[in-house]
Design a protein around this motif. Sequence first.
Motif, mmCIF file in Angstrom:
data_model
loop_
_atom_site.group_PDB
_atom_site.id
_atom_site.type_symbol
_atom_site.label_atom_id
_atom_site.label_comp_id
_atom_site.label_asym_id
_atom_site.label_seq_id
_atom_site.Cartn_x
_atom_site.Cartn_y
_atom_site.Cartn_z
ATOM 1 N N ASP A 567 0.861 -1.190 0.000
ATOM 2 C CA ASP A 567 0.000 0.000 0.000
ATOM 3 C C ASP A 567 0.897 1.239 0.000
ATOM 4 N N GLU A 568 1.082 1.822 -1.164
ATOM 5 C CA GLU A 568 1.974 2.985 -1.286
ATOM 6 C C GLU A 568 1.468 4.189 -0.502
ATOM 7 N N ASN A 569 0.153 4.217 -0.263
ATOM 8 C CA ASN A 569 -0.424 5.346 0.463
ATOM 9 C C ASN A 569 -0.717 5.026 1.925
ATOM 10 N N GLY A 570 -0.280 3.831 2.350
ATOM 11 C CA GLY A 570 -0.536 3.425 3.729
ATOM 12 C C GLY A 570 0.347 4.173 4.718
ATOM 13 N N ALA A 571 -0.011 4.089 5.987
ATOM 14 C CA ALA A 571 0.698 4.830 7.032
ATOM 15 C C ALA A 571 2.167 4.436 7.123
ATOM 16 N N ILE A 572 2.472 3.146 7.001
ATOM 17 C CA ILE A 572 3.866 2.695 7.113
ATOM 18 C C ILE A 572 4.713 3.319 6.002
ATOM 19 N N ALA A 573 4.226 3.261 4.772
ATOM 20 C CA ALA A 573 4.971 3.828 3.651
ATOM 21 C C ALA A 573 5.142 5.340 3.814
ATOM 22 N N GLN A 574 4.092 6.000 4.279
ATOM 23 C CA GLN A 574 4.160 7.452 4.449
ATOM 24 C C GLN A 574 5.142 7.854 5.555
ATOM 25 N N LEU A 575 5.123 7.133 6.659
ATOM 26 C CA LEU A 575 6.050 7.432 7.753
ATOM 27 C C LEU A 575 7.492 7.145 7.352
ATOM 28 N N ALA A 576 7.699 6.057 6.594
ATOM 29 C CA ALA A 576 9.054 5.736 6.125
ATOM 30 C C ALA A 576 9.569 6.835 5.202
ATOM 31 N N ALA A 577 8.703 7.316 4.299
ATOM 32 C CA ALA A 577 9.105 8.383 3.377
ATOM 33 C C ALA A 577 9.436 9.673 4.126
ATOM 34 N N ALA A 578 8.779 9.880 5.258
ATOM 35 C CA ALA A 578 9.029 11.078 6.074
ATOM 36 C C ALA A 578 10.196 10.873 7.042
ATOM 37 N N GLU A 579 10.850 9.724 6.929
ATOM 38 C CA GLU A 579 12.001 9.369 7.768
ATOM 39 C C GLU A 579 11.644 9.334 9.256
ATOM 40 N N ARG A 580 10.427 8.921 9.522
ATOM 41 C CA ARG A 580 10.021 8.637 10.907
ATOM 42 C C ARG A 580 10.150 7.123 11.077
ATOM 43 N N TYR A 581 11.297 6.688 11.552
ATOM 44 C CA TYR A 581 11.635 5.268 11.556
ATOM 45 C C TYR A 581 11.290 4.551 12.856
ATOM 46 N N GLY A 582 10.720 5.266 13.819
ATOM 47 C CA GLY A 582 10.359 4.624 15.078
ATOM 48 C C GLY A 582 11.365 4.918 16.164
ATOM 49 N N GLN A 583 11.546 3.959 17.050
ATOM 50 C CA GLN A 583 12.420 4.179 18.201
ATOM 51 C C GLN A 583 13.861 4.492 17.783
ATOM 52 N N LYS A 584 14.303 3.932 16.666
ATOM 53 C CA LYS A 584 15.712 4.087 16.293
ATOM 54 C C LYS A 584 16.106 5.547 16.041
ATOM 55 N N ASN A 585 15.143 6.393 15.610
ATOM 56 C CA ASN A 585 15.491 7.817 15.487
ATOM 57 C C ASN A 585 14.534 8.724 16.275
ATOM 58 N N GLY A 586 13.797 8.082 17.211
ATOM 59 C CA GLY A 586 13.031 8.862 18.172
ATOM 60 C C GLY A 586 11.641 9.269 17.746
ATOM 61 N N LYS A 587 11.231 8.915 16.520
ATOM 62 C CA LYS A 587 9.873 9.274 16.108
ATOM 63 C C LYS A 587 9.362 8.332 15.027
ATOM 64 N N GLY A 588 8.138 7.905 15.210
ATOM 65 C CA GLY A 588 7.451 7.039 14.259
ATOM 66 C C GLY A 588 5.977 7.362 14.389
ATOM 67 N N PHE A 589 5.173 6.367 14.757
ATOM 68 C CA PHE A 589 3.801 6.688 15.140
ATOM 69 C C PHE A 589 3.839 7.564 16.395
ATOM 70 N N TYR A 590 4.719 7.160 17.326
ATOM 71 C CA TYR A 590 4.893 7.918 18.568
ATOM 72 C C TYR A 590 6.223 8.668 18.509
ATOM 73 N N GLU A 591 6.411 9.575 19.460
ATOM 74 C CA GLU A 591 7.714 10.214 19.622
ATOM 75 C C GLU A 591 8.291 9.767 20.961
ATOM 76 N N TYR A 592 9.601 9.522 20.973
ATOM 77 C CA TYR A 592 10.247 8.887 22.111
ATOM 78 C C TYR A 592 11.257 9.825 22.755
ATOM 79 N N SER A 593 11.249 9.820 24.081
ATOM 80 C CA SER A 593 12.188 10.648 24.840
ATOM 81 C C SER A 593 12.311 10.040 26.229
ATOM 82 N N THR A 594 12.985 10.738 27.129
ATOM 83 C CA THR A 594 13.055 10.299 28.519
ATOM 84 C C THR A 594 12.490 11.390 29.411
ATOM 85 N N ASP A 595 11.913 10.968 30.545
ATOM 86 C CA ASP A 595 11.364 11.953 31.469
ATOM 87 C C ASP A 595 12.469 12.483 32.380
ATOM 88 N N LYS A 596 12.085 13.263 33.384
ATOM 89 C CA LYS A 596 13.082 13.906 34.254
ATOM 90 C C LYS A 596 13.911 12.889 35.027
#
Length: 713
Positions: A567-596
């Motif tokens: 599915d070229e228009n699916g969420a996975i393809a769209q996020l990959a094209a936007a370079e939102r790769y998930g935990q490995k670069n801190g953002k995918g469906f969610y955004e990742y960080s650490t608390d205080k």
Amino acid sequence: MIYQGENLHVDFIEEGIAELQFDAPGSVNKFDEKTLNQFSEALDALSQNKELKGVIMTSSKSTFIVGADITEFLTLFSDLDKTRTWVHKASRVFDKMEDLQVPSVAAVSGFALGGGCEAILSCDYRVVDETAMIGLPEVKLGLIPGFGGTVRLPRVIGPDNALEAITTGANHKPEKALSLGLVDAIVAGDKLKAAALSMLKDAIAGELDWKSKRQPKLEPLKANDTERLMTFSTAKGLVAAKAGKHYPAPHAAVEVVERGAGEARNEALNIENELFVKLTQTDACRAMVGIFLADQMVKGKSKKSAKSATKEIKRAGVLGAGIMGGGIAYQSAVKGVPVVMKDIKQDALDLGLNEAAKILGKGVERGKVKPAKVAETLNNIVPTLHNNELENVDIIVEAVVENPKVKGAVLAEIEGVVAKDAIITSNTSTISIDRLAENLKDPSRFCGMHFFNPVHKMPLVEVIRGKHTSDETVAAVVAYALKMGKTPIVVNDCPGFLVNRVLFPYFAGFSKLLDDGVNFPQIDKVMEKQFGWPMGPAYLSDVVGIDTSDHATHVMAEGFPSRMPRDENGAIAQLAAAERYGQKNGKGFYEYSTDKRGRPQKVVNDDVYDIIGKKDKEADADEIIARCMVPMVNEIVRCYEDGIIGSAEEADIALLYGIGFPPFRGGAFRYLETLGLKKFVELADKYAHLGEIYQVTDGLRAKAEAGESYFKS
């Protein structure tokens, strides 16, 4: 001879002192129906013997008693009346041991688990050697102890300690058992029987007050109302936090001890019988007993295959030293198989070594790894930039980038380097083994060896047999996986093999929900909290890596174009094209960080909707579960019908150990059968218009109509 049975015998070993010895045919003692009946008959004979002064309970095996015979459970539990009669009768056998009018001592070596633990609890004293391991692990089968364990253990070691032991199913080593008061002495193995006899003679002589020691096990729990309130309130809170709502057994364990606390032994035992029987009728119990039996079957099959191996793996090589390669190298090295880790970049080698060191460092911090083991493991890993270091390895595990051209070139090159009898494997997660084998001159020594990330935590290794792979190659790789402490399951080749092939239709079902506008945090919440996955599909996609998932969609679409089109228009393809790769670069469906406090956290930021479109539709939980799970179940049925996997049991263990299928559901096939094949077909037909992944096979439909099962027993 006082009593002679097939599985145990009783005879005097000194004047007035009888030895009751468990001695079943085979390698271990266990409480099957026959053994329980013989135990009862032996105790009747002892109670009637007028010369008896004391009893020592022993085992002829290196392991005392491993527990009940679980192979009888699924058949037994299918008949409620039979289960109720059996557990009431069986539990009273242990009362007979406790009610002998003479002192008793258990001499324990090796495992005394489940019924084995309950047997020694019915004795007055317990002496163990350094190999002893004692526990009540029934909660891991969706049960509570059924032979008096919930009655005796709280009265022996106190309700707090007992509840912790029973609700977690933890086993206790000798020192811990002694500190709790669960055992009375620890001795060297060669002095075990002598020490137990000495203690028994002291009891017979009146130097030990065995009657006073026994009495608390016959009476209500010694604790006032305030103590009980605190104990059981705390236990309920801990169980609710750790077990949640899907696992009824830990909750029942607290209930049975609480309700029985104010009762003498017989009434407390009636309460245990009641709740034990109730648990046997739960889906969780059937699923978890099914997992145990499937696991035993898989392990037996692997050991049989490994025994046939003609080549022993003494030294391994790993190609590609990233996180995955480093994890594989670590796992081999820590289990005693030296490994050469090769890469073309020094920084990659450093990353691989750092990965191994990081795992070991965490083990040291937790007290599970000794510093000497750190040095030994790291010395077992030889990093190199040169192929010549691989000339003498027995096996190669290729773990380079997931690209067929790159992998093909690397495999062709390495075949010319290693010995002619060296085995070559690929850690590919989706690419056909037969396709990769085209790059080799001798494909008979090639197969897939698919590890799961993180390697040191995930038990499964898929061993993928190609059409040219020899039996000798498969046997050697299975043996190596066992050496690494893994559970190998042999599957036949196809894109995605077994685990990823069934995982992608699940992701496709998730994607179709997104296409319909359903909010992904809601989907994750339902699949985690209600279905029981450790991670929902959006979160799992981020952990796997959006780019990795996107790449795999190409492979799966090529292999199954009508069922798994990209599915070229699916969420996975769209996020990959936007370079939102998930935990490995801190953002995918969610955004990742650490608390205080430095703890990891994930949040949803609205900018993700700028990429995948607004998703604000609420959906019914049952619909979310059905639309995600029907495709997965359908695909695993197809894998079974296509001969990719040999049995429903192996398929369930693969999903449990490979992607964390909820244990209380028992695996995809157990989930299917718990729903009922007919009901599942009706459910799938409701969504058949959504595409081929929702359409059941003719074989499944036929089995549903015939009332057949996918399980062989």
